[in-house]
Design a protein around this motif. Structure first.
Motif, PDB file in Angstrom:
ATOM      1  N   SER A   1       0.809  -1.223   0.000  1.00 45.94           N
ATOM      2  CA  SER A   1       0.000   0.000   0.000  1.00 45.94           C
ATOM      3  C   SER A   1       0.839   1.269   0.000  1.00 45.94           C
ATOM      4  O   SER A   1       0.512   2.243  -0.671  1.00 45.94           O
ATOM      5  CB  SER A   1      -0.948   0.006   1.199  1.00 45.94           C
ATOM      6  N   GLU A   2       1.941   1.281   0.755  1.00 50.61           N
ATOM      7  CA  GLU A   2       2.737   2.502   0.851  1.00 50.61           C
ATOM      8  C   GLU A   2       3.265   2.924  -0.519  1.00 50.61           C
ATOM      9  O   GLU A   2       3.148   4.087  -0.918  1.00 50.61           O
ATOM     10  CB  GLU A   2       3.897   2.302   1.828  1.00 50.61           C
ATOM     11  N   ALA A   3       3.844   1.979  -1.250  1.00 46.05           N
ATOM     12  CA  ALA A   3       4.355   2.283  -2.594  1.00 46.05           C
ATOM     13  C   ALA A   3       3.214   2.632  -3.538  1.00 46.05           C
ATOM     14  O   ALA A   3       3.325   3.559  -4.354  1.00 46.05           O
ATOM     15  CB  ALA A   3       5.139   1.093  -3.133  1.00 46.05           C
ATOM     16  N   THR A   4       2.105   1.923  -3.415  1.00 46.12           N
ATOM     17  CA  THR A   4       0.948   2.181  -4.279  1.00 46.12           C
ATOM     18  C   THR A   4       0.403   3.583  -4.065  1.00 46.12           C
ATOM     19  O   THR A   4       0.082   4.293  -5.024  1.00 46.12           O
ATOM     20  CB  THR A   4      -0.159   1.143  -4.004  1.00 46.12           C
ATOM     21  N   ILE A   5       0.311   4.003  -2.804  1.00 50.71           N
ATOM     22  CA  ILE A   5      -0.219   5.329  -2.483  1.00 50.71           C
ATOM     23  C   ILE A   5       0.677   6.419  -3.063  1.00 50.71           C
ATOM     24  O   ILE A   5       0.197   7.405  -3.628  1.00 50.71           O
ATOM     25  CB  ILE A   5      -0.383   5.484  -0.962  1.00 50.71           C
TER      26      ILE A   5
END
Length: 319
Positions: free
Chosen positions: A184-188
């Motif tokens: 999620s962190e990279a996706t966000i």
């Protein structure tokens, strides 16, 4: 996904239930300061740089500032606020960026009015800025907000209620924040970068931007240069590019940011080092070299001064 999100947001929060029972805004939920400056540490969990929360309905939210960059997105209905004494009514699908100097208050909303507050710590944008062209209204706004000492309050109001791509991107960001996964962190980060690009492509829909003066533009160009050339950047090189004497540019940088060129460069390099330590397995010596430091002892010294941990302990803490 969209229906599930809608019903989740429509549900009353404990804060809203208290408000409906007669309570005022509980300022202790937002700050410990005597002045009403909303504190990101009250709203974000440790080590988190971005999150969202539904803005409480049914109540007049008093005038306040915040120590973070706020993006307000109208998910459903409308959102009424007073920004620097100017009344604005955002329609469904519109959004607004507020910098840390802005002062605003929010007027009571109805049950089906849903506004989402994005709480974003400034350092989140260190990576995101690499997505944007230098000559860009959003980039200028962010760089001014993040690095300059200009106390002028600014906001960017995006009238993009009909832009389907922007709405779909925001929905994806919200979903990743509500239902986080290992990626999620990279996706966000990628989604926020995409969002800013889409917003920049719709610059004709932006209201409320204040143009920069000449000196401020020099500072913004310098900050852009540091962002993209941090490994090899020098004051003399950017002075030549901007056709300014190095001593004059140095004085202007200090005036607006309260930091020297070398201090700004070091901040950028160390933030990049922290990002690499967190997201890669690159050896510490190679991490130092990749950001422009050949002297490993010196890198250890300045990294520990900034983060109160050695690079190894920092990696162990955040991994």
């Amino acid at each position: 996904m969209k229906k599930q999100m809608y019903y989740k947001l429509l549900a009353l929060t404990k804060e809203e239930i208290d408000i409906l029972e007669g309570a005022d805004v509980n300022q202790s939920l937002y700050t410990d300061d005597v002045d009403f400056i909303v504190d990101s540490n009250k709203l974000l969990t440790k080590n988190k740089l971005i999150d969202i929360r539904k803005h409480p309905r049914f109540v007049h939210f008093p005038e306040h500032k915040h120590n973070f960059i706020e993006l307000i997105y109208v998910y459903k209905g409308s959102f009424r606020q007073v920004v620097n004494s100017q009344k604005l009514t955002l329609k469904e699908g519109e959004l607004i960026f507020l910098n840390q100097q802005i002062s605003h208050e929010v007027l009571p909303s109805e049950y089906r009015d849903i506004a989402i507050n994005f709480i974003i710590k400034p350092e989140f944008f260190n990576y995101i800025l690499t997505f944007l062209d230098n000559d860009n209204i959003i980039c200028d706004f962010l760089l001014t907000t993040l690095y300059t000492n200009d106390a002028r309050a600014e906001y960017l109001y995006f009238k993009v209620s009909q832009n389907k791509e922007i709405h779909e991107t925001i929905d994806k960001i919200m979903w990743e924040l509500y239902k986080p996964s290992t990626m999620s962190e990279a996706t966000i980060k990628l989604l926020v970068g995409l969002l800013l690009i889409e917003l920049a492509k719709n610059s004709d829909s932006i209201e409320g931007y204040s143009a920069n003066d000449y000196e401020k533009k020099l500072v913004l160009d310098t900050l852009n240069y540091i962002d993209t050339n941090y490994k090899t950047a020098t004051l003399y090189e950017i002075s030549d590019k901007l056709m300014q004497p190095h001593y004059k540019l140095s004085r202007i940088i200090k005036k607006y940011t309260e930091l020297t060129f070398n201090e700004l460069l070091q901040e950028k390099r160390l933030s990049k080092a922290a990002e690499l330590l967190k997201s890669t397995n690159l050896p510490i010596s190679e991490t130092a070299q990749s950001i422009g430091y050949e002297n490993l002892t010196y890198f250890y010294k300045i990294f520990k001064e900034k983060y109160n941990k050695t690079p190894k302990k920092y990696r162990d803490t955040v991994s």
